[in-house]
Design an enzyme around this catalytic site. Sequence first.
Site, PDB file in Angstrom:
ATOM      1  N   PHE A 150       0.816  -1.213   0.000  1.00  0.00           N
ATOM      2  CA  PHE A 150       0.000   0.000   0.000  1.00  0.00           C
ATOM      3  C   PHE A 150       0.847   1.260   0.000  1.00  0.00           C
ATOM      4  O   PHE A 150       0.615   2.185  -0.756  1.00  0.00           O
ATOM      5  CB  PHE A 150      -0.868  -0.007   1.269  1.00  0.00           C
ATOM      6  CG  PHE A 150      -2.325  -0.218   1.001  1.00  0.00           C
ATOM      7  CD1 PHE A 150      -2.779  -0.659  -0.224  1.00  0.00           C
ATOM      8  CD2 PHE A 150      -3.255   0.035   1.998  1.00  0.00           C
ATOM      9  CE1 PHE A 150      -4.119  -0.850  -0.462  1.00  0.00           C
ATOM     10  CE2 PHE A 150      -4.603  -0.152   1.777  1.00  0.00           C
ATOM     11  CZ  PHE A 150      -5.032  -0.595   0.548  1.00  0.00           C
ATOM     12  N   HIS A 192      -7.715  -8.957   8.070  1.00  0.00           N
ATOM     13  CA  HIS A 192      -8.432  -8.165   7.070  1.00  0.00           C
ATOM     14  C   HIS A 192      -9.116  -9.037   6.031  1.00  0.00           C
ATOM     15  O   HIS A 192      -9.359  -8.603   4.905  1.00  0.00           O
ATOM     16  CB  HIS A 192      -7.475  -7.159   6.416  1.00  0.00           C
ATOM     17  CG  HIS A 192      -6.951  -6.141   7.383  1.00  0.00           C
ATOM     18  ND1 HIS A 192      -5.822  -5.385   7.158  1.00  0.00           N
ATOM     19  CD2 HIS A 192      -7.404  -5.757   8.606  1.00  0.00           C
ATOM     20  CE1 HIS A 192      -5.603  -4.589   8.205  1.00  0.00           C
ATOM     21  NE2 HIS A 192      -6.553  -4.805   9.085  1.00  0.00           N
ATOM     22  N   CYS A 208     -30.402 -14.835  -0.248  1.00  0.00           N
ATOM     23  CA  CYS A 208     -31.114 -13.755   0.469  1.00  0.00           C
ATOM     24  C   CYS A 208     -31.124 -12.446  -0.312  1.00  0.00           C
ATOM     25  O   CYS A 208     -31.594 -11.433   0.198  1.00  0.00           O
ATOM     26  CB  CYS A 208     -30.468 -13.541   1.842  1.00  0.00           C
ATOM     27  SG  CYS A 208     -28.908 -12.652   1.767  1.00  0.00           S
TER      28      CYS A 208
HETATM   29  P1  NAD Z   1       1.862  -1.190   4.064  1.00  0.00           P
HETATM   30  O1  NAD Z   1       1.816  -1.125   2.573  1.00  0.00           O
HETATM   31  O2  NAD Z   1       1.290  -0.080   4.838  1.00  0.00           O
HETATM   32  O3  NAD Z   1       3.359  -1.372   4.541  1.00  0.00           O
HETATM   33  C1  NAD Z   1       4.207  -2.311   3.916  1.00  0.00           C
HETATM   34  C2  NAD Z   1       5.600  -2.055   4.470  1.00  0.00           C
HETATM   35  O4  NAD Z   1       6.430  -3.081   3.982  1.00  0.00           O
HETATM   36  C3  NAD Z   1       6.192  -0.716   4.034  1.00  0.00           C
HETATM   37  O5  NAD Z   1       6.613   0.001   5.170  1.00  0.00           O
HETATM   38  C4  NAD Z   1       7.379  -1.126   3.131  1.00  0.00           C
HETATM   39  O6  NAD Z   1       8.502  -0.306   3.331  1.00  0.00           O
HETATM   40  C5  NAD Z   1       7.673  -2.511   3.588  1.00  0.00           C
HETATM   41  N1  NAD Z   1       8.189  -3.410   2.541  1.00  0.00           N
HETATM   42  C6  NAD Z   1       7.672  -3.628   1.302  1.00  0.00           C
HETATM   43  N2  NAD Z   1       8.363  -4.592   0.657  1.00  0.00           N
HETATM   44  C7  NAD Z   1       9.377  -4.959   1.488  1.00  0.00           C
HETATM   45  C8  NAD Z   1      10.431  -5.901   1.404  1.00  0.00           C
HETATM   46  N3  NAD Z   1      10.590  -6.674   0.327  1.00  0.00           N
HETATM   47  N4  NAD Z   1      11.299  -6.004   2.455  1.00  0.00           N
HETATM   48  C9  NAD Z   1      11.145  -5.227   3.565  1.00  0.00           C
HETATM   49  N5  NAD Z   1      10.146  -4.323   3.719  1.00  0.00           N
HETATM   50  C10 NAD Z   1       9.268  -4.203   2.696  1.00  0.00           C
HETATM   51  O7  NAD Z   1       1.231  -2.591   4.475  1.00  0.00           O
HETATM   52  P2  NAD Z   1       0.404  -3.009   5.753  1.00  0.00           P
HETATM   53  O8  NAD Z   1       1.045  -2.473   6.987  1.00  0.00           O
HETATM   54  O9  NAD Z   1       0.179  -4.460   5.599  1.00  0.00           O
HETATM   55  O10 NAD Z   1      -0.991  -2.261   5.580  1.00  0.00           O
HETATM   56  C11 NAD Z   1      -1.606  -2.271   4.317  1.00  0.00           C
HETATM   57  C12 NAD Z   1      -3.036  -2.736   4.274  1.00  0.00           C
HETATM   58  O11 NAD Z   1      -3.332  -3.079   2.920  1.00  0.00           O
HETATM   59  C13 NAD Z   1      -3.293  -3.977   5.045  1.00  0.00           C
HETATM   60  O12 NAD Z   1      -4.434  -3.724   5.764  1.00  0.00           O
HETATM   61  C14 NAD Z   1      -3.558  -5.091   4.022  1.00  0.00           C
HETATM   62  O13 NAD Z   1      -4.797  -5.706   4.319  1.00  0.00           O
HETATM   63  C15 NAD Z   1      -3.742  -4.403   2.706  1.00  0.00           C
HETATM   64  N6  NAD Z   1      -2.909  -4.934   1.579  1.00  0.00           N
HETATM   65  C16 NAD Z   1      -2.654  -6.255   1.478  1.00  0.00           C
HETATM   66  C17 NAD Z   1      -1.862  -6.747   0.434  1.00  0.00           C
HETATM   67  C18 NAD Z   1      -1.616  -8.228   0.349  1.00  0.00           C
HETATM   68  O14 NAD Z   1      -2.455  -9.008   0.779  1.00  0.00           O
HETATM   69  N7  NAD Z   1      -0.464  -8.653  -0.177  1.00  0.00           N
HETATM   70  C19 NAD Z   1      -1.292  -5.860  -0.491  1.00  0.00           C
HETATM   71  C20 NAD Z   1      -1.578  -4.477  -0.357  1.00  0.00           C
HETATM   72  C21 NAD Z   1      -2.391  -4.031   0.681  1.00  0.00           C
HETATM   73 ZN    ZN Z   2     -27.056 -13.912   1.426  1.00  0.00          ZN
END
Ligand code: NAD
Ligand code: ZN
Length: 252
Positions: free
Chosen positions: A38, A124, A160
């Site tokens: 994100f 989530h 539903c």
């Molecule tokens: P975020 O995007 O807020 O933070 C991700 C963090 O990971 C960042 O600080 C970044 O610097 C770090 N990062 C990225 N790649 C990296 C790597 N290879 N090595 C080390 N660090 C790395 O993510 P969050 O805190 O999970 O919050 C985002 C929200 O979005 C969550 O609620 C989630 O549900 C959703 N989301 C999920 C996915 C998925 O399922 N893969 C993808 C995008 C967003």
């Molecule tokens: Zn239903």
Amino acid sequence: MIEIEPEIRELTSLLKTCNRAVVFTGAGISTESGIPDFRSPNGIWSRMTPISFNDFVASEEARRESWRRRLQIHPDLVTAKPNRGHRAVAALVRQGKAACVVTQNIDGLHQKSGIADTQVIELHGSTTYARCLDCERRYDLAAILEAFATEGTLPICEHCRGIIKTGTISFGQSMPENAMRRALEESMLCDLFLAIGSSLVVYPAADFPALAKGHGAHLAIINREPTPLDSIADLVINAEIGTTLGVAVGVD
Ligand code: NAD
Ligand code: ZN
């Protein structure tokens, strides 16, 4: 690489002495599998505003846009494979070091890496299936996406007539009770809380690291960038997840 080696050694020793770790993961663990996070500079956040739960329920156009986005990421999600970071986490669960994985991710990659459904606590939800918002009946995504792609049909519950949405929790949607309760319990019981690839700014998920620390666990954070909880952590490693965890756990 050379300057982070002492930190990896410290992580290895924390993993050696712990008996009941919680591995807490965010979108960062899946970027090495080709799924954008994100909040990184090229992350999803900078490209499109998330659709809130209220908008999804209130507006047909928002639902259309939401299914369009889901359709767009579908091929990448289906073909995405667990990377070295996921494999290292799976090894920790297999070895009995980690009791469970608490994840903010919705991509199902922890399960694909071999961790049982029962040991993955999805805060989530998941985008690997769909669900009726009223009666909670689960639906397979393939038929829904096919009907939307070919005829623009928005899915309605056949039991539903409720609105169907992917199994994810959107902003403004209530958190899944069971997952929240289990994550709370595990955070209070663990002796090591390992937060990986999360910016730790999305609440209430980001409450768990401080809760674990407050109940006596060590807190270790692996993330490319600093997080607001670095100051209370016992160990912070600002490095790539796959290499760091792979080396620390001894997994290729
Ligand atoms: P975020 O995007 O807020 O933070 C991700 C963090 O990971 C960042 O600080 C970044 O610097 C770090 N990062 C990225 N790649 C990296 C790597 N290879 N090595 C080390 N660090 C790395 O993510 P969050 O805190 O999970 O919050 C985002 C929200 O979005 C969550 O609620 C989630 O549900 C959703 N989301 C999920 C996915 C998925 O399922 N893969 C993808 C995008 C967003
Ligand atoms: Zn239903």
